[in-house]
Design an enzyme around this catalytic site. Structure first.
Site, PDB file in Angstrom:
ATOM      1  N   GLY A   4       0.849  -1.192   0.000  1.00 31.50           N
ATOM      2  CA  GLY A   4       0.000   0.000   0.000  1.00 31.50           C
ATOM      3  C   GLY A   4       0.876   1.231   0.000  1.00 31.50           C
TER       4      GLY A   4
ATOM      5  N   GLY B 151       2.822   3.420   1.440  1.00 32.28           N
ATOM      6  CA  GLY B 151       3.478   3.532   2.737  1.00 32.28           C
ATOM      7  C   GLY B 151       4.082   4.904   2.970  1.00 32.28           C
TER       8      GLY B 151
ATOM      9  CE  LYS C 267       8.584   7.326  -3.842  1.00 32.61           C
ATOM     10  NZ  LYS C 267       9.105   6.807  -5.120  1.00 32.61           N
TER      11      LYS C 267
ATOM     12  CG  ASP D 158      11.263   7.101   7.225  1.00 32.47           C
ATOM     13  OD1 ASP D 158      10.756   6.747   6.130  1.00 32.47           O
ATOM     14  OD2 ASP D 158      12.381   7.628   7.318  1.00 32.47           O
TER      15      ASP D 158
ATOM     16  CG  ASP E  73       4.716  -3.529  -5.293  1.00 36.45           C
ATOM     17  OD1 ASP E  73       5.273  -4.547  -5.720  1.00 36.45           O
ATOM     18  OD2 ASP E  73       5.295  -2.701  -4.585  1.00 36.45           O
ATOM     19  CG  ASN E  74       7.233  -0.899  -7.725  1.00 39.69           C
ATOM     20  OD1 ASN E  74       6.487  -0.272  -6.973  1.00 39.69           O
ATOM     21  ND2 ASN E  74       8.392  -1.375  -7.340  1.00 39.69           N
TER      22      ASN E  74
HETATM   23  P1  AMP Z   1       8.910   0.411  -3.470  1.00 40.42           P
HETATM   24  O1  AMP Z   1       9.732  -0.810  -3.726  1.00 40.42           O
HETATM   25  O2  AMP Z   1       9.683   1.660  -3.211  1.00 40.42           O
HETATM   26  O3  AMP Z   1       7.893   0.609  -4.538  1.00 40.42           O
HETATM   27  O4  AMP Z   1       8.141   0.172  -2.081  1.00 40.42           O
HETATM   28  C1  AMP Z   1       7.531  -1.036  -1.713  1.00 40.42           C
HETATM   29  C2  AMP Z   1       6.573  -0.806  -0.559  1.00 40.42           C
HETATM   30  O5  AMP Z   1       7.258  -0.278   0.576  1.00 40.42           O
HETATM   31  C3  AMP Z   1       5.464   0.176  -0.861  1.00 40.42           C
HETATM   32  O6  AMP Z   1       4.306  -0.279  -0.214  1.00 40.42           O
HETATM   33  C4  AMP Z   1       5.974   1.455  -0.264  1.00 40.42           C
HETATM   34  O7  AMP Z   1       4.933   2.342   0.050  1.00 40.42           O
HETATM   35  C5  AMP Z   1       6.703   0.961   0.961  1.00 40.42           C
HETATM   36  N1  AMP Z   1       7.769   1.865   1.388  1.00 40.42           N
HETATM   37  C6  AMP Z   1       8.934   2.097   0.780  1.00 40.42           C
HETATM   38  N2  AMP Z   1       9.678   2.981   1.452  1.00 40.42           N
HETATM   39  C7  AMP Z   1       8.965   3.350   2.547  1.00 40.42           C
HETATM   40  C8  AMP Z   1       9.186   4.240   3.647  1.00 40.42           C
HETATM   41  N3  AMP Z   1      10.308   4.947   3.761  1.00 40.42           N
HETATM   42  N4  AMP Z   1       8.219   4.345   4.574  1.00 40.42           N
HETATM   43  C9  AMP Z   1       7.087   3.637   4.461  1.00 40.42           C
HETATM   44  N5  AMP Z   1       6.821   2.786   3.468  1.00 40.42           N
HETATM   45  C10 AMP Z   1       7.736   2.635   2.517  1.00 40.42           C
HETATM   46 MG    MG Z   2       6.349   0.967  -5.243  1.00 43.69          MG
END
Ligand code: AMP
Ligand code: MG
Length: 493
Positions: A85, A87, A108, A120, A247-248
């Protein structure tokens, strides 16, 4: 006309959570994208102003925003992560642009959400600068992508391996729906809720599917078409996304979630940049296969809407998925055909192009520079500005180039006005082979100057120049010297 809408909120509550950005200490602007603001008909009071800064830092939101974080799940490096989700992303609102098309507006790095797990909710300056420049460069290169409206510093540190300046990027997308959004619906939502998500996605992105005999199946085919085209585009520019988790991957067919992405310098089919991609799952040459694998996950999620009988639904979805290869290769051939100056390609041209790529790999030639120079060799293999001089051993290049010239001559012979053809071909090739792309060592240098010296001059120079990637630009065209070439990138977290 400026017209915020909130259609995502009409979906069942299981798909999102209300959330507010977390206040930051002392925000300041890094960049604001005025042409994009104009396209979105954003009132000038929300441009590079105090009110704009309050908005893009999440400090104070106007009442036309209704912030939420979306729920999704996804396969990360092949394994299911059941609860992901937004995050660290917050959807502020949807906006209609001056043509009437709807876009999502998202922060973001604006603080934690119910989906942050142990994160965080913040973003470091480096990944924000990278996403800003690479996404805008992709747009200028003609690749469907999310856009960057604004980047701000938060005035607060974030802690990764070390302390870094915090930043927030404001992104604009056709929508942030992902394959993972449908996986989430298939896992946690009931039939009607899954149907509601499909209806939403069709209405937003593929309205023609609403009238199809089987809308879910038509939708799968339509998403597949756009993904196949998108990935072929990436390949034609040497772009490596780096984290093609489900998810990307956007339902809209845009490039989203720029993490450890990078463009190849020297051509190598198995190039991997991401430090976390130790198995090379998302290597350059893997991208089409992974695209198809991801679409199979979308298909699985849609099965209950494709047919009541699961066996029948699987058969129908499989038939659609089998169309990925032909669709991808058609786009690939057209794009690479244009790169070598062909207006029309046949199946035979695939081997001519493959032979060229093998040649580049063997001779360790820079992908972008080679194709740029190739335009000039379309009239004379030995042209001063051509790629001849790039090869230490020119023999294999000359052998290929002679075959290539025979193919070009054949195309010309099929055309009437031969005399004007040559110049047109050079121009046509220059229009599809960029002079420069955001090279990894340059992006890293831009980030380093910003972080270490608080100097954004180079960032600003690239931000200005990136809008014209098909014009020669001595400053950004150079390949990295062996000492400055970067072979690894790190995730945006
Ligand atoms: P990503 O690989 O960057 O697309 O992130 C994968 C998942 O981790 C997604 O659900 C993001 O929202 C979450 N996420 C990545 N970095 C953070 C962060 N610093 N704080 C909270 N959630 C994160
Ligand atoms: Mg992502």
């Amino acid at each position: 006309m400026f017209a915020p809408v909130h259609s995502f909120r009409q979906l069942p509550a299981t798909f999102f959570s209300d959330v507010m950005p977390t206040a930051v200490a002392s925000p300041s602007f890094i960049a604001f994208n005025q042409p994009l603001a104009e396209q979105l008909a954003l009132p000038t009071q929300y441009w590079q102003t105090d009110q704009g800064l309050a908005l893009y830092s999440g400090l104070q939101l106007p009442d036309w925003t209704k912030p939420l974080a979306a729920a999704y799940t996804g396969h990360q490096f092949g394994s299911l992560a059941p609860r992901l989700g937004d995050g660290r992303a917050i959807l502020l609102t949807e906006l209609t642009d001056i043509t009437g098309k709807i876009f999502d507006l998202q922060l973001k790095g604006a603080g934690p959400t119910p989906y942050s797990r142990r994160g965080d909710g913040r973003a470091a300056l480096g990944p924000v600068l990278r996403e800003y420049l690479v996404s805008e460069a992709m747009h200028a290169l003609g690749v469907p992508t999310t856009r960057a409206l604004a980047a701000v510093m938060t005035g607060e540190p974030v802690y990764r391996q070390r302390q870094l300046p915090g930043a927030i990027i404001t992104r604009v997308a056709d929508s942030f729906l992902r394959i993972g959004s449908f996986q989430y619906a298939a896992m946690y939502a009931n039939h009607d809720e899954l149907q509601a998500l499909l209806d939403f996605a069709i209405n937003r992105h593929y309205p023609e599917c609403a009238d199809a005999e089987n809308p879910a199946l038509a939708f799968l085919a339509a998403v597949q078409q756009r993904q196949a085209k998108l990935i072929a585009k990436w390949m034609s520019l040497g772009f490596i996304h780096g984290v093609m988790n489900t998810d990307n991957m956007a339902i809209s067919g845009e490039t989203i979630d720029y993490g450890p992405c990078a463009f190849m310098d020297k051509y190598r089919a198995d190039t991997v940049f991401s430090s976390i991609d130790t198995g090379g799952r998302y290597a350059y040459q893997q991208q089409p296969q992974i695209g198809q694998w991801n679409l199979a996950r979308l298909a699985e999620s849609l099965l209950p809407l494709i047919a009541e009988d699961e066996t029948q639904a699987v058969a129908m979805a499989t038939e659609v998925l089998n169309g990925f290869g032909p669709s991808y290769y058609q786009h690939w051939r057209e794009l690479f055909g244009a790169k070598v100056g062909l207006r029309q390609t046949t199946n035979d041209d695939q081997s001519l192009i493959q032979a060229l790529l093998q040649l580049l790999q063997h001779a360790e030639i820079d992908f972008t520079i080679f194709f740029r120079k190739l335009a000039y060799a379309s009239t004379d293999i030995y042209a001063q500005k051509g790629p001849h001089g790039l090869f230490a051993d020119a023999e294999s290049w000359l052998t290929w180039a002679e075959q290539w010239h025979q193919r070009l001559a054949k195309e010309d012979a099929e055309c009437d006005e031969q005399s004007t053809q040559h110049q047109n071909r050079v121009d046509q090739m220059l229009a599809v082979n960029p002079a420069f792309i955001p090279r990894n060592h340059q992006i890293e240098q831009i980030i380093e100057e910003a972080i270490e010296r608080n100097d954004f001059t180079l960032f600003e120079k690239f931000r200005q120049d990136l809008t014209t990637p098909y014009q020669d630009n001595e400053f950004w065209m150079a390949a990295p010297a062996p000492s400055t070439a970067l072979y690894q990138t790190f995730c945006g977290t």
